[in-house]
Design a protein around this motif. Structure first.
Motif, short mmCIF file in Angstrom:
data_model
loop_
_atom_site.label_atom_id
_atom_site.label_comp_id
_atom_site.label_asym_id
_atom_site.label_seq_id
_atom_site.Cartn_x
_atom_site.Cartn_y
_atom_site.Cartn_z
N ASP A 197 0.92 -1.17 0.04
CA ASP A 197 -0.19 -0.04 -0.13
C ASP A 197 1.30 1.28 0.68
OD1 ASP A 197 -1.50 1.99 1.04
OD2 ASP A 197 -3.15 0.40 1.52
N GLU A 198 0.98 2.16 -0.95
CA GLU A 198 1.20 3.13 -0.93
C GLU A 198 1.00 4.90 0.09
OE1 GLU A 198 4.32 3.92 -3.24
OE2 GLU A 198 3.52 1.88 -3.36
N SER A 199 0.59 3.99 1.13
CA SER A 199 -0.01 4.90 1.58
C SER A 199 0.71 5.23 3.37
CB SER A 199 -1.03 5.32 2.13
OG SER A 199 -1.41 3.86 2.37
N TYR A 210 9.18 -1.03 11.02
CA TYR A 210 9.44 0.53 10.67
C TYR A 210 8.21 0.84 9.87
CZ TYR A 210 14.27 -0.04 11.60
OH TYR A 210 15.34 -0.09 12.82
N LEU A 211 7.67 1.60 10.13
CA LEU A 211 6.16 2.26 9.27
C LEU A 211 7.01 4.12 8.80
CD1 LEU A 211 3.68 2.13 12.38
CD2 LEU A 211 4.67 0.73 10.45
N THR A 212 6.38 3.84 8.21
CA THR A 212 6.60 5.12 6.62
C THR A 212 4.92 5.81 5.94
OG1 THR A 212 8.44 4.49 6.50
CG2 THR A 212 7.67 7.14 4.98
N GLY A 213 4.61 6.37 6.61
CA GLY A 213 3.29 6.72 5.92
C GLY A 213 2.59 7.58 6.55
N TYR A 214 1.18 6.75 6.98
CA TYR A 214 -0.08 7.35 7.51
C TYR A 214 -1.40 5.57 7.91
CZ TYR A 214 -3.03 8.00 3.85
OH TYR A 214 -3.21 8.08 2.40
N ILE A 215 -1.29 5.82 9.05
CA ILE A 215 -3.03 4.77 9.19
C ILE A 215 -3.61 5.23 9.16
CG2 ILE A 215 -3.30 2.86 10.66
CD1 ILE A 215 -0.18 2.87 11.72
N ASP A 216 -4.98 5.06 8.85
CA ASP A 216 -6.15 5.71 8.91
C ASP A 216 -7.08 4.29 8.32
OD1 ASP A 216 -6.54 4.96 6.02
OD2 ASP A 216 -6.25 7.22 4.95
N SER A 263 -5.75 0.29 7.63
CA SER A 263 -5.87 -0.35 8.27
C SER A 263 -5.89 -1.26 8.76
CB SER A 263 -6.55 0.54 10.30
OG SER A 263 -8.09 0.80 9.41
N ASN A 264 -6.61 -1.03 8.19
CA ASN A 264 -7.15 -3.19 7.30
C ASN A 264 -5.61 -3.88 6.71
OD1 ASN A 264 -8.07 -5.86 7.83
ND2 ASN A 264 -9.74 -4.96 5.27
N TYR A 265 -5.45 -3.13 5.80
CA TYR A 265 -3.95 -3.53 4.90
C TYR A 265 -2.51 -3.43 6.04
CZ TYR A 265 0.61 -2.61 2.98
OH TYR A 265 2.41 -2.71 3.19
N SER A 279 -4.81 7.79 12.71
CA SER A 279 -6.40 8.01 13.15
C SER A 279 -6.44 7.26 14.35
CB SER A 279 -7.35 7.36 11.82
OG SER A 279 -8.10 6.28 11.89
N SER A 280 -8.11 6.98 14.83
CA SER A 280 -8.79 6.06 15.97
C SER A 280 -8.35 4.80 15.79
CB SER A 280 -9.94 6.50 16.26
OG SER A 280 -10.55 7.34 15.23
N THR A 281 -8.73 4.46 14.22
CA THR A 281 -8.24 3.08 13.99
C THR A 281 -7.60 2.48 13.56
OG1 THR A 281 -10.73 3.75 12.20
CG2 THR A 281 -9.57 2.52 11.67
N GLY A 282 -6.01 3.49 13.30
CA GLY A 282 -5.26 3.04 13.59
C GLY A 282 -4.54 2.62 15.14
N ILE A 283 -5.32 3.52 15.55
CA ILE A 283 -5.13 3.26 16.99
C ILE A 283 -5.75 1.86 17.66
CG2 ILE A 283 -4.94 3.85 19.67
CD1 ILE A 283 -3.55 6.29 18.43
N GLY A 284 -6.73 1.56 16.91
CA GLY A 284 -7.38 0.53 17.05
C GLY A 284 -7.00 -0.83 16.87
N SER A 285 -6.00 -0.99 15.49
CA SER A 285 -4.94 -1.71 15.36
C SER A 285 -3.77 -2.24 16.09
CB SER A 285 -4.47 -1.21 13.80
OG SER A 285 -5.34 -1.17 12.35
#
Length: 183
Positions: free
Chosen positions: A15-17, A35-41, A45-47, A74-80
């Motif tokens: 995923d490019e994001s 190593y995470l680069t980008g954002y989680i929304d 977040s499913n990916y 996002s809050s969904t990302g934090i849920g992950s």
């Protein structure tokens, strides 16, 4: 060494994001740096969850998320992250978040999650955290008896959080380690 060498099939989906680079920590069993680069929304977040679940299935239960390149969660990302914690804890694992950007950390704090996660400043500290054994073995600092930094009244905190001194009404905050701050 590619991600697929560390966790078979990890890069089957991209995923490019959100880019994830894996690094195995050889001196600690089942330890992996992501190593995470980008954002989680909400959209990716499913990916993110599927990729990390693959790593956990491959036996990595001590996860270090390097969040320096993560500019939004996002809050969904934090849920992950919470889901990963629930997944590795019963297996004796844990997770550490590294170099969280202030605006990302704010979201963790707003949602009240910052206290559930081990947040470290650098990789060495994170590896030491896992090297020193599982965090469940460490004794809790609570309940903690301490003196109000303003009026010196003896106070007792049963858990981390914010509260008022019963004497001088100063707002105080106490963190997981039992350190007291003016809140």
């Amino acid at each position: 060494m590619t991600n697929n060498d560390i966790v078979p099939g990890f890069d089957d989906e991209k995923d490019e994001s959100l880019k994830i680079k894996l690094q195995k920590v050889n001196e600690v069993d089942g330890c992996l740096v992501l190593y995470l680069t980008g954002y989680i929304d909400t959209y990716n977040s499913n990916y993110f969850q599927k990729r990390v679940a693959k790593a956990i299935e491959a036996g990595f239960i001590r996860l270090i998320f390097q969040c320096g390149g993560l500019n939004y969660v996002s809050s969904t990302g934090i849920g992950s992250f919470t889901a990963f914690l629930k997944s590795v804890k019963p297996r004796g694992g844990d997770l550490v978040l590294l170099e969280i950007q202030p605006k990302v950390f704010e979201v963790f704090q707003l949602l009240g999650f910052s206290q559930f996660f081990n947040i470290k400043d650098n990789l060495e500290e994170s590896i030491d955290f896992f090297r020193s054994g599982s965090p469940t073995e460490k004794t809790s600092v609570f309940p903690k008896i301490f003196s109000c930094p303003i009026c010196s009244k003896k106070l007792k905190a049963v858990k981390p959080g914010r509260f008022r001194c019963s004497e001088c009404k100063t707002i105080l905050a106490i963190d997981n380690a039992g350190q007291v701050f003016l809140g």
